[in-house]
Design a protein around this motif. Structure first.
Motif, PDB file in Angstrom:
ATOM      1  N   GLU A  89       0.843  -1.181   0.000  1.00  5.35           N
ATOM      2  CA  GLU A  89       0.000   0.000   0.000  1.00  5.35           C
ATOM      3  C   GLU A  89       0.882   1.235   0.000  1.00  5.35           C
ATOM      4  OE1 GLU A  89      -3.348   0.303   2.530  1.00  5.35           O
ATOM      5  OE2 GLU A  89      -3.677  -1.850   2.520  1.00  5.35           O
ATOM      6  N   GLN A  90       0.591   2.108  -0.906  1.00  7.41           N
ATOM      7  CA  GLN A  90       1.416   3.281  -1.079  1.00  7.41           C
ATOM      8  C   GLN A  90       0.503   4.423  -1.509  1.00  7.41           C
ATOM      9  OE1 GLN A  90       4.416   2.388  -3.950  1.00  7.41           O
ATOM     10  NE2 GLN A  90       4.729   4.477  -4.526  1.00  7.41           N
ATOM     11  N   VAL A  91       0.737   5.554  -0.947  1.00 10.61           N
ATOM     12  CA  VAL A  91      -0.066   6.710  -1.301  1.00 10.61           C
ATOM     13  C   VAL A  91       0.476   7.267  -2.608  1.00 10.61           C
ATOM     14  CG1 VAL A  91      -0.775   9.029  -0.621  1.00 10.61           C
ATOM     15  CG2 VAL A  91      -0.572   7.228   1.097  1.00 10.61           C
ATOM     16  N   ASN A  92      -0.390   7.360  -3.581  1.00 10.74           N
ATOM     17  CA  ASN A  92       0.010   7.938  -4.858  1.00 10.74           C
ATOM     18  C   ASN A  92      -0.607   9.321  -4.970  1.00 10.74           C
ATOM     19  OD1 ASN A  92       1.432   5.676  -5.757  1.00 10.74           O
ATOM     20  ND2 ASN A  92      -0.449   4.694  -6.445  1.00 10.74           N
ATOM     21  N   GLY A  93       0.148  10.238  -5.407  1.00  9.08           N
ATOM     22  CA  GLY A  93      -0.345  11.601  -5.557  1.00  9.08           C
ATOM     23  C   GLY A  93       0.746  12.581  -5.178  1.00  9.08           C
ATOM     24  N   ARG A  94       0.408  13.808  -5.215  1.00  5.16           N
ATOM     25  CA  ARG A  94       1.377  14.821  -4.839  1.00  5.16           C
ATOM     26  C   ARG A  94       0.650  15.995  -4.216  1.00  5.16           C
ATOM     27  NH1 ARG A  94       2.250  16.345 -10.973  1.00  5.16           N
ATOM     28  NH2 ARG A  94       0.818  18.078 -11.075  1.00  5.16           N
ATOM     29  N   MET A  95       1.385  16.757  -3.456  1.00  4.59           N
ATOM     30  CA  MET A  95       0.817  17.927  -2.824  1.00  4.59           C
ATOM     31  C   MET A  95       1.317  19.151  -3.574  1.00  4.59           C
ATOM     32  SD  MET A  95       0.991  19.105   1.128  1.00  4.59           S
ATOM     33  CE  MET A  95       2.492  20.051   1.165  1.00  4.59           C
ATOM     34  N   VAL A  96       0.412  20.037  -3.868  1.00  5.07           N
ATOM     35  CA  VAL A  96       0.768  21.275  -4.549  1.00  5.07           C
ATOM     36  C   VAL A  96       0.426  22.420  -3.611  1.00  5.07           C
ATOM     37  CG1 VAL A  96       0.296  22.739  -6.542  1.00  5.07           C
ATOM     38  CG2 VAL A  96       0.308  20.261  -6.807  1.00  5.07           C
ATOM     39  N   VAL A  97       1.354  23.333  -3.476  1.00  8.88           N
ATOM     40  CA  VAL A  97       1.129  24.504  -2.621  1.00  8.88           C
ATOM     41  C   VAL A  97       0.967  25.728  -3.517  1.00  8.88           C
ATOM     42  CG1 VAL A  97       2.100  25.972  -0.815  1.00  8.88           C
ATOM     43  CG2 VAL A  97       2.473  23.492  -0.760  1.00  8.88           C
ATOM     44  N   THR A  98      -0.132  26.430  -3.318  1.00  6.06           N
ATOM     45  CA  THR A  98      -0.369  27.681  -4.045  1.00  6.06           C
ATOM     46  C   THR A  98      -0.361  28.802  -3.019  1.00  6.06           C
ATOM     47  OG1 THR A  98      -1.773  26.505  -5.629  1.00  6.06           O
ATOM     48  CG2 THR A  98      -1.960  28.897  -5.580  1.00  6.06           C
ATOM     49  N   LYS A  99       0.523  29.758  -3.219  1.00  7.78           N
ATOM     50  CA  LYS A  99       0.599  30.888  -2.285  1.00  7.78           C
ATOM     51  C   LYS A  99      -0.624  31.770  -2.440  1.00  7.78           C
ATOM     52  CE  LYS A  99       5.574  30.951  -2.012  1.00  7.78           C
ATOM     53  NZ  LYS A  99       6.817  31.722  -2.231  1.00  7.78           N
ATOM     54  N   SER A 100      -1.022  32.375  -1.350  1.00  6.87           N
ATOM     55  CA  SER A 100      -2.179  33.258  -1.346  1.00  6.87           C
ATOM     56  C   SER A 100      -2.007  34.354  -2.388  1.00  6.87           C
ATOM     57  CB  SER A 100      -2.346  33.869   0.048  1.00  6.87           C
ATOM     58  OG  SER A 100      -3.461  34.721   0.063  1.00  6.87           O
ATOM     59  N   THR A 108     -17.715  28.020  -4.059  1.00 11.33           N
ATOM     60  CA  THR A 108     -18.690  26.937  -3.876  1.00 11.33           C
ATOM     61  C   THR A 108     -19.842  27.505  -3.070  1.00 11.33           C
ATOM     62  OG1 THR A 108     -17.692  26.161  -1.812  1.00 11.33           O
ATOM     63  CG2 THR A 108     -16.842  25.190  -3.853  1.00 11.33           C
ATOM     64  N   VAL A 109     -20.819  26.680  -2.765  1.00 13.84           N
ATOM     65  CA  VAL A 109     -21.995  27.139  -2.029  1.00 13.84           C
ATOM     66  C   VAL A 109     -21.598  27.661  -0.648  1.00 13.84           C
ATOM     67  CG1 VAL A 109     -24.202  26.415  -1.044  1.00 13.84           C
ATOM     68  CG2 VAL A 109     -23.480  25.539  -3.258  1.00 13.84           C
ATOM     69  N   THR A 110     -20.624  27.010  -0.020  1.00 16.82           N
ATOM     70  CA  THR A 110     -20.286  27.376   1.351  1.00 16.82           C
ATOM     71  C   THR A 110     -18.961  28.107   1.518  1.00 16.82           C
ATOM     72  OG1 THR A 110     -19.378  25.160   1.618  1.00 16.82           O
ATOM     73  CG2 THR A 110     -21.616  25.513   2.402  1.00 16.82           C
ATOM     74  N   TYR A 111     -18.052  27.987   0.559  1.00 11.42           N
ATOM     75  CA  TYR A 111     -16.736  28.598   0.714  1.00 11.42           C
ATOM     76  C   TYR A 111     -16.263  29.230  -0.588  1.00 11.42           C
ATOM     77  CZ  TYR A 111     -16.301  25.753   4.928  1.00 11.42           C
ATOM     78  OH  TYR A 111     -16.493  25.185   6.147  1.00 11.42           O
ATOM     79  N   GLU A 112     -15.282  30.116  -0.426  1.00  8.04           N
ATOM     80  CA  GLU A 112     -14.551  30.627  -1.582  1.00  8.04           C
ATOM     81  C   GLU A 112     -13.130  30.093  -1.473  1.00  8.04           C
ATOM     82  OE1 GLU A 112     -14.719  34.830  -2.189  1.00  8.04           O
ATOM     83  OE2 GLU A 112     -16.891  34.882  -1.938  1.00  8.04           O
ATOM     84  N   HIS A 113     -12.707  29.337  -2.489  1.00  9.28           N
ATOM     85  CA  HIS A 113     -11.375  28.732  -2.468  1.00  9.28           C
ATOM     86  C   HIS A 113     -10.492  29.424  -3.478  1.00  9.28           C
ATOM     87  CE1 HIS A 113     -12.898  25.242  -0.225  1.00  9.28           C
ATOM     88  NE2 HIS A 113     -13.941  25.286  -1.033  1.00  9.28           N
ATOM     89  N   GLU A 114      -9.225  29.337  -3.234  1.00  9.72           N
ATOM     90  CA  GLU A 114      -8.256  29.824  -4.195  1.00  9.72           C
ATOM     91  C   GLU A 114      -7.360  28.642  -4.540  1.00  9.72           C
ATOM     92  OE1 GLU A 114      -4.760  33.103  -4.287  1.00  9.72           O
ATOM     93  OE2 GLU A 114      -6.585  33.643  -3.198  1.00  9.72           O
ATOM     94  N   LEU A 115      -7.425  28.193  -5.770  1.00  6.62           N
ATOM     95  CA  LEU A 115      -6.695  27.004  -6.199  1.00  6.62           C
ATOM     96  C   LEU A 115      -5.621  27.358  -7.203  1.00  6.62           C
ATOM     97  CD1 LEU A 115      -9.769  24.691  -6.742  1.00  6.62           C
ATOM     98  CD2 LEU A 115      -8.335  24.793  -4.726  1.00  6.62           C
TER      99      LEU A 115
END
Length: 115
Positions: A89-100, A108-115
């Protein structure tokens, strides 16, 4: 010599290394339990006696090729898959950091995200 240590893996680079020893009985038990089958159910699916399957799982018997074929068919896999260790079992994927302030606004209906 232990036959399990005789398995070598040839690499594209030309090098060889010893393969990981595989306990066939443990592998068969793992495949059976992954399907939530009892010994009786798995033996019936494979067309083997329950006692034969039990002996294979407990390392008390080396199955014939015919028994391996029946077992693979019953488990709905190929014979080589009986000897293939399960994927770790191995986690596949990566994390991406986007600066503010650098991302795109996504509301979205409940939040405003910055991607």
């Amino acid at each position: 010599k232990d036959p399990k240590t005789l398995i070598k893996i040839a690499r594209a680079s030309g090098g060889q290394e010893l393969g990981e020893a595989l306990d066939l009985g443990a592998r068969v038990r793992e495949l059976r339990k992954a399907r939530n089958w009892t010994l009786e159910q798995a033996a019936s699916q494979a067309g083997l006696a329950r006692s034969t399957l039990s002996k294979i799982e407990n390392g008390q018997m080396s199955p014939t090729y015919e028994a391996l074929k029946k077992l693979a068919t019953g488990l709905e896999i190929s014979v080589p898959q009986l000897f293939t260790p399960p994927e770790k079992e191995q986690v596949n994927g990566r994390m991406v950091v986007t600066k503010s302030g650098d991302g795109n606004a996504h509301a979205t209906v409940t939040y405003e995200h910055e991607l």
